[in-house]
Design an enzyme around this catalytic site. Structure first.
Site, mmCIF file in Angstrom:
data_model
loop_
_atom_site.group_PDB
_atom_site.id
_atom_site.type_symbol
_atom_site.label_atom_id
_atom_site.label_comp_id
_atom_site.label_asym_id
_atom_site.label_seq_id
_atom_site.Cartn_x
_atom_site.Cartn_y
_atom_site.Cartn_z
ATOM 1 N N ASP A 288 5.292 9.833 21.054
ATOM 2 C CA ASP A 288 4.394 9.254 20.237
ATOM 3 C C ASP A 288 4.425 7.870 20.022
ATOM 4 O O ASP A 288 3.499 7.312 19.753
ATOM 5 C CB ASP A 288 4.466 10.028 18.894
ATOM 6 C CG ASP A 288 3.597 11.360 18.615
ATOM 7 O OD1 ASP A 288 2.882 11.702 19.805
ATOM 8 O OD2 ASP A 288 3.811 12.255 17.879
ATOM 9 N N GLU B 270 10.248 11.708 6.959
ATOM 10 C CA GLU B 270 9.045 11.565 6.282
ATOM 11 C C GLU B 270 9.235 11.193 4.842
ATOM 12 O O GLU B 270 10.167 11.344 4.278
ATOM 13 C CB GLU B 270 8.043 12.970 6.300
ATOM 14 C CG GLU B 270 7.919 13.559 7.675
ATOM 15 C CD GLU B 270 7.046 12.900 8.670
ATOM 16 O OE1 GLU B 270 6.370 12.001 8.125
ATOM 17 O OE2 GLU B 270 7.152 13.178 9.752
ATOM 18 N N LYS C 17 10.100 7.821 13.548
ATOM 19 C CA LYS C 17 10.671 8.888 14.473
ATOM 20 C C LYS C 17 11.486 7.763 15.656
ATOM 21 O O LYS C 17 11.181 6.526 15.637
ATOM 22 C CB LYS C 17 9.368 8.855 15.328
ATOM 23 C CG LYS C 17 8.399 10.045 14.550
ATOM 24 C CD LYS C 17 7.058 10.101 15.362
ATOM 25 C CE LYS C 17 6.140 10.852 14.468
ATOM 26 N NZ LYS C 17 5.018 11.234 15.450
ATOM 27 N N PHE D 139 -8.847 -4.607 -9.948
ATOM 28 C CA PHE D 139 -7.760 -3.811 -9.234
ATOM 29 C C PHE D 139 -6.460 -4.056 -9.792
ATOM 30 O O PHE D 139 -5.743 -4.867 -9.321
ATOM 31 C CB PHE D 139 -8.045 -4.049 -7.615
ATOM 32 C CG PHE D 139 -7.045 -3.296 -6.676
ATOM 33 C CD1 PHE D 139 -6.348 -2.238 -7.298
ATOM 34 C CD2 PHE D 139 -6.879 -3.755 -5.310
ATOM 35 C CE1 PHE D 139 -5.391 -1.575 -6.452
ATOM 36 C CE2 PHE D 139 -6.084 -3.041 -4.656
ATOM 37 C CZ PHE D 139 -5.381 -1.890 -5.063
ATOM 38 N N HIS E 42 0.797 -1.238 0.111
ATOM 39 C CA HIS E 42 0.100 0.178 -0.039
ATOM 40 C C HIS E 42 0.923 1.328 0.010
ATOM 41 O O HIS E 42 1.864 1.299 0.761
ATOM 42 C CB HIS E 42 -0.852 -0.180 1.299
ATOM 43 C CG HIS E 42 -1.890 0.924 1.285
ATOM 44 N ND1 HIS E 42 -1.582 2.216 1.814
ATOM 45 C CD2 HIS E 42 -3.227 1.026 1.067
ATOM 46 C CE1 HIS E 42 -2.630 3.158 1.597
ATOM 47 N NE2 HIS E 42 -3.571 2.391 1.055
ATOM 48 N N LYS F 95 10.816 10.098 20.382
ATOM 49 C CA LYS F 95 9.560 10.759 20.278
ATOM 50 C C LYS F 95 8.447 9.883 20.938
ATOM 51 O O LYS F 95 8.412 8.867 20.624
ATOM 52 C CB LYS F 95 9.196 10.781 18.794
ATOM 53 C CG LYS F 95 9.970 12.012 17.911
ATOM 54 C CD LYS F 95 11.264 11.759 17.849
ATOM 55 C CE LYS F 95 12.017 12.747 16.800
ATOM 56 N NZ LYS F 95 13.479 12.879 16.913
ATOM 57 N N ASP G 12 0.861 4.054 1.351
ATOM 58 C CA ASP G 12 1.457 4.632 2.816
ATOM 59 C C ASP G 12 2.244 3.958 3.445
ATOM 60 O O ASP G 12 3.215 4.225 4.184
ATOM 61 C CB ASP G 12 -0.016 4.955 3.493
ATOM 62 C CG ASP G 12 -0.751 6.049 2.861
ATOM 63 O OD1 ASP G 12 -0.503 6.868 2.171
ATOM 64 O OD2 ASP G 12 -2.122 5.956 3.162
ATOM 65 N N LYS G 13 2.230 2.641 3.225
ATOM 66 C CA LYS G 13 2.859 1.559 3.820
ATOM 67 C C LYS G 13 4.211 1.430 3.364
ATOM 68 O O LYS G 13 5.323 1.309 3.927
ATOM 69 C CB LYS G 13 2.355 0.144 3.967
ATOM 70 C CG LYS G 13 1.328 0.132 5.096
ATOM 71 C CD LYS G 13 1.943 -0.032 6.482
ATOM 72 C CE LYS G 13 0.946 0.804 7.476
ATOM 73 N NZ LYS G 13 1.925 1.073 8.626
ATOM 74 N N LYS H 94 -5.750 -4.293 0.551
ATOM 75 C CA LYS H 94 -6.494 -4.023 1.630
ATOM 76 C C LYS H 94 -7.432 -5.324 2.376
ATOM 77 O O LYS H 94 -7.880 -6.021 1.143
ATOM 78 C CB LYS H 94 -7.321 -2.835 1.452
ATOM 79 C CG LYS H 94 -6.707 -1.672 1.642
ATOM 80 C CD LYS H 94 -7.537 -0.447 1.435
ATOM 81 C CE LYS H 94 -6.999 0.978 1.319
ATOM 82 N NZ LYS H 94 -8.142 1.770 1.495
ATOM 83 N N ARG I 65 -0.076 7.867 7.588
ATOM 84 C CA ARG I 65 -1.476 8.000 7.569
ATOM 85 C C ARG I 65 -2.259 6.746 7.495
ATOM 86 O O ARG I 65 -3.426 6.933 7.465
ATOM 87 C CB ARG I 65 -1.681 8.515 5.824
ATOM 88 C CG ARG I 65 -1.529 9.668 5.606
ATOM 89 C CD ARG I 65 -1.968 10.387 4.414
ATOM 90 N NE ARG I 65 -1.773 9.472 2.991
ATOM 91 C CZ ARG I 65 -1.957 9.730 1.974
ATOM 92 N NH1 ARG I 65 -2.578 11.026 1.718
ATOM 93 N NH2 ARG I 65 -1.749 9.147 0.808
ATOM 94 N N LYS I 66 -1.813 5.733 8.200
ATOM 95 C CA LYS I 66 -2.291 4.473 8.657
ATOM 96 C C LYS I 66 -2.228 4.266 10.119
ATOM 97 O O LYS I 66 -2.093 3.091 10.801
ATOM 98 C CB LYS I 66 -1.764 3.548 7.740
ATOM 99 C CG LYS I 66 -2.264 3.364 6.550
ATOM 100 C CD LYS I 66 -3.793 3.352 6.406
ATOM 101 C CE LYS I 66 -4.068 3.505 4.688
ATOM 102 N NZ LYS I 66 -4.348 4.720 4.569
ATOM 103 N N ASP J 126 -2.268 5.605 -6.070
ATOM 104 C CA ASP J 126 -2.549 6.591 -5.241
ATOM 105 C C ASP J 126 -1.130 7.240 -4.545
ATOM 106 O O ASP J 126 -0.364 6.226 -4.251
ATOM 107 C CB ASP J 126 -3.541 6.161 -4.109
ATOM 108 C CG ASP J 126 -4.687 5.737 -4.286
ATOM 109 O OD1 ASP J 126 -5.469 6.801 -4.505
ATOM 110 O OD2 ASP J 126 -5.141 4.642 -4.474
ATOM 111 N N ALA J 127 -1.116 8.605 -4.382
ATOM 112 C CA ALA J 127 0.188 8.659 -3.635
ATOM 113 C C ALA J 127 0.160 8.425 -2.181
ATOM 114 O O ALA J 127 -0.841 8.255 -1.342
ATOM 115 C CB ALA J 127 -0.039 10.434 -3.485
ATOM 116 N N GLU K 126 14.243 15.756 9.653
ATOM 117 C CA GLU K 126 15.367 16.094 10.507
ATOM 118 C C GLU K 126 16.085 15.039 10.893
ATOM 119 O O GLU K 126 15.494 14.010 11.582
ATOM 120 C CB GLU K 126 14.941 17.120 11.757
ATOM 121 C CG GLU K 126 14.217 18.337 11.362
ATOM 122 C CD GLU K 126 12.651 18.147 10.680
ATOM 123 O OE1 GLU K 126 12.300 18.679 9.723
ATOM 124 O OE2 GLU K 126 12.067 17.474 11.692
#
Length: 395
Positions: A279, A47, A273, A238, A19, A277, A21-22, A174, A252-253, A246-247, A60
Site C-alpha cells: 500500500d 494506528e 506501515k 476558528f 490537523h 506493506k 488526522d495528521k 486547512k 484518513r487523509k 475533532d477526533a 501489530e
C-alpha cells in the site's frame, strides 16, 4: 484513450501537521521510524486515535529490541513538536492520557511476507490490492498544481507559526486551491481557501495577514489574478481545533497525502506501515517511475497502476495511462516497466532500490504532513532514470 478536458477548474486541499488526522499520521510514523532504527526488519502496522487530551495506539509490531523503545516519550515528543504544548488547547503534550494497545504481528501474514517462508522463497507483497503513481509537468515538482499549491501555503504557514512571526496562529489548519486549466495546463488560480486555528483575534487581522502569505507564496507562480477570490476562516471564527475540536485517526487523509484527487487512488493509507506493506512502498515506487517518465519527456502526464496478491512477489499487473499526452504508445511504456530492467516492482527489489528500510536524510514522519509526493528529500522523488529511459526509446 483518455481525453483531456479543454477548460476546467480543479480544486485540491491540504491540511496542516496540527490537523487531528495528521497528528495521528505523524505519531504512527514516528513509531515506525523508531522501530526501523532499532531493527531494519521490523514489521509495523500502527494506528493512532486522538481526541480531547487522549492518544491511543493499536496495531501489530514485530521488532527486535521493542522493549527498549520509549513509546510514550516518542508520542509526547511528536505532539510537542507540532505545537500542542498549552493546556488551554485541551490537547497538550504534557497532560494527555496515553493508552498503548500495540502487539505482535500475525504469523499467518508473516509467513507470506518474510523472505524464505510461505509458498515463495522471495519476499512477497504484504497485502493484496492496487496502488497508483502519478506525475504531471504542471509544476516544477511534477505534481498537479492544486495540491502542490495547497501544500506550499500550509508549509509556509507552519514555518511562520513556529517562528512566532504571526503569534496568534494555532496548529490546526486547512488550505484549498482552485486552479483554472486550459488544455491540461494551469492558467490562473481562481480561489484560495484557508481555515486556520487562531487565538481569539479579529477576523480582519487574520484576513489581512493570511492574504499576504498567499500572495508571497503563490505570487511567483504568476497565476494569481486581481479577481482571485480569498476565503479566510469563512465561518468567521476558528479557535477550537485540533483533537479537541475533532477526533483524529491514522490514514484518513489519503487524497491530501497523494495527488489531491487528480488521477486514481487504490484506497490504501500510508502512515504507520513498514515498507513490506505495498500500500505504501509500491505507491512510492509507482510515483518514482511515473515521475521519471514525465521528466524524460515521454508524456506530459502519467499514471501507473500496479496490483499485487498477498505473499506473491511478482506484480499481477502493471498499467500505464498518459491521458493521450504520451510521445510513445502507452503499451511501450508498460513493456519497459514490466521488463524489470529499469524499474523492478517486486517488493524486495523496490524496497532496496529506494532504501526504504534504512532512511538516510529523511524519515517516515517527514512524509506524514504536507504530502508524501513532490518533496525532494524523499528517494522516490529522484529523477535518475531519465537518461536510461531516453536511450531505450532513442530520444
Amino acid at each position: 484513450m483518455s481525453k483531456i478536458r479543454v477548460d476546467h477548474v480543479f480544486t485540491s486541499e491540504s491540511v496542516s501537521e496540527g490537523h487531528p488526522d495528521k497528528v495521528c499520521d505523524q505519531i504512527s510514523d514516528a513509531i515506525l521510524d523508531a522501530c526501523l532504527e532499532k531493527d531494519s526488519k521490523s514489521r509495523v502496522a500502527c494506528e493512532t486515535l486522538t481526541t480531547t487530551n487522549l492518544v491511543v495506539n493499536a496495531g501489530e509490531i514485530s521488532c527486535n529490541g521493542w522493549e527498549d523503545i520509549d513509546i510514550d516519550s516518542i508520542v509526547r515528543g511528536v505532539v510537542r513538536d507540532i505545537g500542542y504544548d498549552r493546556e488551554e488547547l485541551e490537547f497538550c503534550a504534557d497532560t494527555f492520557e496515553y493508552i498503548n494497545r500495540l502487539h505482535g504481528q500475525s504469523p499467518d501474514i508473516s509467513q507470506g511476507v518474510t523472505e524464505g517462508e510461505g509458498l515463495f522463497l522471495e519476499q512477497g507483497a504484504g497485502d493484496q490490492g492496487m496502488m497508483f503513481g502519478y506525475a504531471s509537468n504542471a509544476t516544477e515538482e511534477l505534481m498537479p498544481a492544486p495540491i502542490a499549491y495547497s501544500h506550499r501555503l500550509l508549509d509556509e504557514l507552519q514555518k511562520i507559526r513556529k517562528a512566532g512571526t504571526i503569534p496568534y496562529l494555532r496548529p490546526d489548519a486547512k488550505s484549498q486551491v482552485s486552479v483554472q486549466h486550459i488544455n491540461g495546463k494551469p492558467i490562473f488560480i481562481d480561489t484560495i481557501v484557508i481555515s486556520h486555528q487562531t487565538d481569539d483575534v479579529s477576523l480582519e487581522q487574520i484576513r489581512e495577514d493570511l492574504i499576504k502569505v498567499c500572495k508571497k507564496v503563490l505570487g511567483p507562480t504568476g497565476l494569481l489574478k486581481d479577481d482571485t477570490e480569498y476565503f479566510i476562516n469563512p465561518t468567521g471564527k476558528f479557535v477550537i481545533g485540533g483533537p479537541h475540536g475533532d477526533a483524529g485517526l491514522t490514514g484518513r487523509k489519503i487524497i491530501v497525502d497523494t495527488y489531491g484527487g487528480v488521477g486514481s487512488h487504490g484506497g490504501g493509507a500510508f502512515s504507520g506501515k513498514d515498507p513490506s506493506k505495498v500500500d505504501r512502498s509500491a505507491a512510492y515506487y509507482s510515483r518514482y517511475a511515473a515521475k521519471n517518465i514525465v521528466a524524460a519527456g515521454l508524456a506530459d502526464k502519467c499514471e501507473i497502476q500496479v496490483a499485487y496478491a498477498i505473499g506473491v512477489p511478482k506484480p499481477l499487473s502493471i498499467n500505464v495511462d498518459t491521458y493521450g499526452t504520451g510521445t510513445i504508445d502507452d503499451h511501450l511504456i508498460e513493456e519497459i516497466l514490466k521488463s524489470g530492467d529499469l524499474f523492478d516492482f517486486r517488493p524486495s527489489a523496490l524496497i532496496a532500490d529506494l532504501g526504504l528500510l534504512t532512511p538516510n536524510g529523511w524519515s517516515y514522519r517527514d512524509s506524514a504532513a504536507y504530502g508524501h509526493f513532490g518533496r525532494s528529500l524523499f528517494p522516490w522523488e529522484q529523477i535518475d532514470k531519465v537518461d536510461a529511459l531516453r536511450k531505450i526509446i532513442n530520444l
